[in-house]
Scaffold this active site. Structure first.
Site, short mmCIF file in Angstrom:
data_model
loop_
_atom_site.label_atom_id
_atom_site.label_comp_id
_atom_site.label_asym_id
_atom_site.label_seq_id
_atom_site.Cartn_x
_atom_site.Cartn_y
_atom_site.Cartn_z
N CYS A 1 -7.30 -2.37 8.14
CA CYS A 1 -5.95 -2.42 7.57
C CYS A 1 -5.40 -1.00 7.46
O CYS A 1 -4.27 -0.72 7.86
CB CYS A 1 -5.98 -3.11 6.21
SG CYS A 1 -6.34 -4.86 6.39
N GLU B 1 0.83 -1.21 0.00
CA GLU B 1 0.00 0.00 0.00
C GLU B 1 0.86 1.26 0.00
O GLU B 1 1.87 1.34 0.71
CB GLU B 1 -0.90 0.01 1.24
CG GLU B 1 -1.92 -1.13 1.27
CD GLU B 1 -2.98 -1.01 0.18
OE1 GLU B 1 -3.15 0.09 -0.38
OE2 GLU B 1 -3.64 -2.03 -0.10
N HIS C 1 -1.31 -5.74 1.41
CA HIS C 1 -2.52 -6.56 1.30
C HIS C 1 -2.21 -7.81 0.47
O HIS C 1 -1.50 -7.72 -0.53
CB HIS C 1 -3.65 -5.77 0.61
CG HIS C 1 -4.59 -5.12 1.57
ND1 HIS C 1 -4.79 -3.76 1.61
CD2 HIS C 1 -5.42 -5.64 2.51
CE1 HIS C 1 -5.69 -3.47 2.55
NE2 HIS C 1 -6.09 -4.60 3.11
N1 PCA Z 1 -8.20 -7.19 6.09
C1 PCA Z 1 -9.08 -6.11 6.47
C2 PCA Z 1 -9.00 -6.04 7.97
C3 PCA Z 1 -8.36 -7.31 8.40
C4 PCA Z 1 -7.79 -7.90 7.20
O1 PCA Z 1 -7.06 -8.90 7.13
C5 PCA Z 1 -8.84 -4.82 5.72
O2 PCA Z 1 -8.42 -4.88 4.55
O3 PCA Z 1 -9.07 -3.73 6.24
#
Ligand code: PCA
Length: 199
Positions: free
Chosen positions: A142, A80, A166
């Site tokens: 996240c 990100e 991610h």
């Molecule tokens: N993904 C979520 C919250 C926990 C996770 O593993 C997110 O993308 O915000």
């Protein structure tokens, strides 16, 4: 040896398993480059997750922080670029539903990742793993955790690389969920390891 804090998340919403937990379990205790990996799992809770991260940072005193989250539906590994100062989206695991409020009222609108995200994407693609920089971590937990880490280091004036990656669903999750693209857990583990080697 330097310390690298690697975090994952517990399951949430309609995702009964979270592949980030297995990545963290697999890599915790490993030596990668000049770092020893210390793995921790965070809750999915607007009132708790960020504080958990900061408490761990204060006790472990890591030299780098990489947080992982599941992006169910994405098919690439996506480091990100930026965390935004807003909590929004669906209810968390405690049933709290945010409404776009600021994470820190005195915080800047956005804070850029201090991880080598471009290098990570290049290395992943070179190794044959689909990857791209993502320009939004969303507004759920996240993003919240990414913002907490970056805000903390910025306010303290500490130069510790920190940010968020991610990852797609694992095959195990895809079978249970039914509607998300997936990678093998082995590839997810390897791909994250490659990202950590970029530090
Ligand atoms: N993904 C979520 C919250 C926990 C996770 O593993 C997110 O993308 O915000």
């Amino acid at each position: 040896m330097k310390k690298l804090l690697l975090t994952g998340f517990e399951p949430f919403l309609n995702f009964p398993v979270n592949p980030t937990m297995k990545v963290v379990e697999e890599l915790s205790g490993e030596s990668i480059g000049e770092y020893e990996v210390i793995g921790k799992i965070l809750s999915v809770d607007f009132a708790k997750s960020g504080k958990e991260l900061i408490d761990i940072i204060e006790s472990v005193k890591p030299d780098a922080v990489v947080s992982l989250g599941l992006a169910g539906g994405r098919h690439k590994i996506t480091p990100e670029r930026i965390a935004v100062n807003s909590n929004d989206g669906e209810a968390d695991n405690s049933g709290r539903k945010p409404n776009g409020e600021a994470i820190f009222t005195d915080g800047e609108d956005g804070i850029f990742s201090t991880l080598p995200i471009r290098k990570m994407v290049e290395q992943l693609k070179e190794a044959g793993y689909p990857a791209a920089i993502s320009d939004t971590a969303g507004t759920y937990l996240c993003n919240n955790v990414m913002y907490h880490g970056l805000y903390h280091f910025k306010r303290k004036g500490i130069n510790v690389p920190s940010g968020f990656i991610h990852i797609p669903a694992s095959h195990e999750l895809a079978i249970k969920h039914g509607k998300v693209p997936s990678w093998s857990q082995k590839d997810l583990n390897e791909a994250v390891k490659l990202c950590l080697q970029c530090l």
